[in-house]
Design a protein around this motif. Structure first.
Motif, PDB file in Angstrom:
ATOM      1  N   TRP A 134      10.990 -32.030   1.100  1.00  0.00           N
ATOM      2  CA  TRP A 134       9.956 -31.185   1.306  1.00  0.00           C
ATOM      3  C   TRP A 134       9.666 -29.890   1.604  1.00  0.00           C
ATOM      4  O   TRP A 134       8.782 -28.584   1.265  1.00  0.00           O
ATOM      5  CB  TRP A 134       8.425 -31.620   1.976  1.00  0.00           C
ATOM      6  CG  TRP A 134       8.664 -33.041   1.280  1.00  0.00           C
ATOM      7  CD1 TRP A 134       7.796 -34.430   1.411  1.00  0.00           C
ATOM      8  CD2 TRP A 134       7.947 -33.394  -0.004  1.00  0.00           C
ATOM      9  NE1 TRP A 134       7.294 -35.374   0.553  1.00  0.00           N
ATOM     10  CE2 TRP A 134       7.553 -34.833  -0.553  1.00  0.00           C
ATOM     11  CE3 TRP A 134       7.498 -32.334  -1.436  1.00  0.00           C
ATOM     12  CZ2 TRP A 134       6.921 -34.873  -1.391  1.00  0.00           C
ATOM     13  CZ3 TRP A 134       6.771 -33.304  -2.478  1.00  0.00           C
ATOM     14  CH2 TRP A 134       7.091 -33.604  -2.833  1.00  0.00           C
ATOM     15  N   GLY A 135      10.754 -29.055   2.082  1.00  0.00           N
ATOM     16  CA  GLY A 135      11.138 -27.828   2.642  1.00  0.00           C
ATOM     17  C   GLY A 135      10.253 -27.193   3.876  1.00  0.00           C
ATOM     18  O   GLY A 135      10.159 -25.740   3.732  1.00  0.00           O
ATOM     19  N   PRO A 189       9.918 -36.300  -3.815  1.00  0.00           N
ATOM     20  CA  PRO A 189      10.658 -35.448  -3.721  1.00  0.00           C
ATOM     21  C   PRO A 189      11.829 -35.743  -4.354  1.00  0.00           C
ATOM     22  O   PRO A 189      12.537 -37.027  -5.135  1.00  0.00           O
ATOM     23  CB  PRO A 189      11.381 -35.049  -1.783  1.00  0.00           C
ATOM     24  CG  PRO A 189      10.498 -35.690  -1.015  1.00  0.00           C
ATOM     25  CD  PRO A 189      10.186 -37.012  -1.915  1.00  0.00           C
ATOM     26  N   TYR A 198      12.542 -29.029 -10.052  1.00  0.00           N
ATOM     27  CA  TYR A 198      13.369 -30.374  -8.327  1.00  0.00           C
ATOM     28  C   TYR A 198      12.884 -29.341  -6.881  1.00  0.00           C
ATOM     29  O   TYR A 198      12.626 -28.166  -6.856  1.00  0.00           O
ATOM     30  CB  TYR A 198      14.432 -30.687  -8.371  1.00  0.00           C
ATOM     31  CG  TYR A 198      14.601 -31.025 -10.339  1.00  0.00           C
ATOM     32  CD1 TYR A 198      14.663 -32.367  -9.692  1.00  0.00           C
ATOM     33  CD2 TYR A 198      15.221 -30.372 -11.599  1.00  0.00           C
ATOM     34  CE1 TYR A 198      14.580 -32.866 -10.946  1.00  0.00           C
ATOM     35  CE2 TYR A 198      15.025 -30.883 -12.552  1.00  0.00           C
ATOM     36  CZ  TYR A 198      15.049 -32.897 -11.857  1.00  0.00           C
ATOM     37  OH  TYR A 198      15.079 -34.002 -12.944  1.00  0.00           O
ATOM     38  N   ASN A 199      12.361 -30.424  -6.081  1.00  0.00           N
ATOM     39  CA  ASN A 199      12.875 -29.593  -4.349  1.00  0.00           C
ATOM     40  C   ASN A 199      13.990 -29.591  -4.248  1.00  0.00           C
ATOM     41  O   ASN A 199      13.983 -28.257  -3.011  1.00  0.00           O
ATOM     42  CB  ASN A 199      12.491 -31.307  -3.735  1.00  0.00           C
ATOM     43  CG  ASN A 199      10.576 -31.632  -4.506  1.00  0.00           C
ATOM     44  OD1 ASN A 199      10.252 -32.589  -5.121  1.00  0.00           O
ATOM     45  ND2 ASN A 199       9.318 -30.786  -4.584  1.00  0.00           N
ATOM     46  N   ILE A 231      13.772 -23.839  -2.627  1.00  0.00           N
ATOM     47  CA  ILE A 231      14.546 -25.113  -2.768  1.00  0.00           C
ATOM     48  C   ILE A 231      15.391 -24.937  -1.688  1.00  0.00           C
ATOM     49  O   ILE A 231      15.813 -24.529  -1.563  1.00  0.00           O
ATOM     50  CB  ILE A 231      14.979 -24.361  -4.417  1.00  0.00           C
ATOM     51  CG1 ILE A 231      14.087 -24.033  -5.228  1.00  0.00           C
ATOM     52  CG2 ILE A 231      15.885 -25.363  -5.249  1.00  0.00           C
ATOM     53  CD1 ILE A 231      13.530 -25.140  -5.581  1.00  0.00           C
TER      54      ILE A 231
END
Length: 335
Positions: free
Chosen positions: A18-19, A256, A276-277, A299
């Protein structure tokens, strides 16, 4: 249907995907379960490969083997299955031939061969045809008891088209290249059909308990930059756009999404924009170069050590991993 699962004790890979800032890079291996484990051969017990995939108890056992053998060292499980269950669901026969790999007795040879029409016209009941995968996912989630998250996956449309036209693995990709250059519109129609099945298949995996998903485009490196833009990327984008919509329709939360366009490092810039994650990288691009291409886009990169380093010394393995982690920015990406 809603399933009750134990709370996660290790959500590192989810937070990373999820970053979010994390304490270290999570670790999982794409071929975590399989022939290198002696317990795999014991559990397989002479069964055909696809028999193992179709038996939820066996598939679950095989999924958990590396989690149990390497307890505390691996941050995710990936369900034991195969990308070719989608062509099977679409009406094609796929066999696993010992020492040769997957084989299609009747591959797609042209839009006029009858098989193409049957595949395109078949009403695919994804829930029924691939029910064994969902049962394996639910059973595995229960057995995991929250130790690590569970990854679900599918093959990318282009990679699946390759198998469906070649009849198996190929070094030249003569048949799949014939399709895209001789029958481009029929190829696009088939790719779209596969994409739609992939979306439903992945959504049902999430419903069954998968907590993140990966799309494997193992053959994307066989395409030129132009043909990748034409025959792979649009269908990867379709999945990224429509899977969250389908999950919302089903009353499920987003998960994700990871894409692995192996060999298509020329397309990192555009793939960063398709939804896309996480993007999986192979070992033929330097991590720092990939980070430079990504810029400030949110990303996450996954990868990207050459698995061949496992033939090397402990010192060389350490050096390779340290170079990778440093190139990705110090260990805050998916490993």
């Amino acid at each position: 249907m809603a399933h009750a699962f134990e709370p996660l004790k290790n959500d590192l890979i989810l937070r990373t995907a999820w970053g979010q800032d994390v304490e270290r890079a999570p670790i999982w291996i794409m071929r975590q379960a399989g022939r290198y484990l002696p317990e795999y051969h014991e559990a397989k017990a002479g069964r055909d490969f696809f028999e193992c995939c179709r038996d939820p108890e066996v598939a679950s056992t095989l999924t958990l083997q590396p989690i149990e053998r390497f307890a505390g060292l691996i941050d995710a499980a990936i369900i034991f299955s195969d990308i070719l269950v989608i062509p099977q669901a679409m009406g094609m026969v796929v066999e696993m031939v010992d020492k040769l790999g997957p084989h299609f007795p009747e591959p797609l040879r042209s839009p006029d061969d009858g098989q193409y029409e049957r595949v395109m016209q078949k009403k695919v009941d994804v829930a029924a045809e691939l029910d064994y995968v969902y049962k394996a996912i639910t059973l595995t989630r229960k057995k995991l008891q929250g130790r690590v998250p569970l990854i679900g996956f599918c093959g990318a449309p282009w990679t699946l088209l390759c198998y469906m036209t070649e009849g198996g693995g190929s070094k030249t990709h003569k048949e799949s290249k014939t399709w895209i250059y001789k029958y481009p519109e029929a190829s696009k129609a088939l790719l779209q059909r596969i994409s739609e099945v992939c979306v439903e298949y992945l959504a049902l995996q999430v419903q069954a308990g998968a907590q993140l998903i990966q799309v494997f485009d193992s053959n994307s490196g066989e395409l030129s930059p132009y043909t990748f833009k034409t025959f792979s990327e649009p269908y990867l984008a379709y999945i990224a756009e429509h899977l969250p919509k389908r999950l919302q329709e089903m009353g499920l939360e987003k998960v994700p999404m990871i894409v692995f366009p192996k060999g298509a490092n020329h397309a990192i810039d555009s793939v960063c924009n398709i939804g896309y994650n996480v993007i999986g990288l192979d070992w033929v691009i330097d991590p720092a170069e990939a980070v430079k291409i990504r810029g400030d886009r949110k990303i996450v990169f996954q990868g990207n050590a050459d698995p061949g380093i496992l033939y090397g010394s402990h010192e060389n393995i350490t050096e390779t991993v340290e170079h990778m982690v440093k190139g990705f920015g110090g260990g805050k990406g998916v490993g």
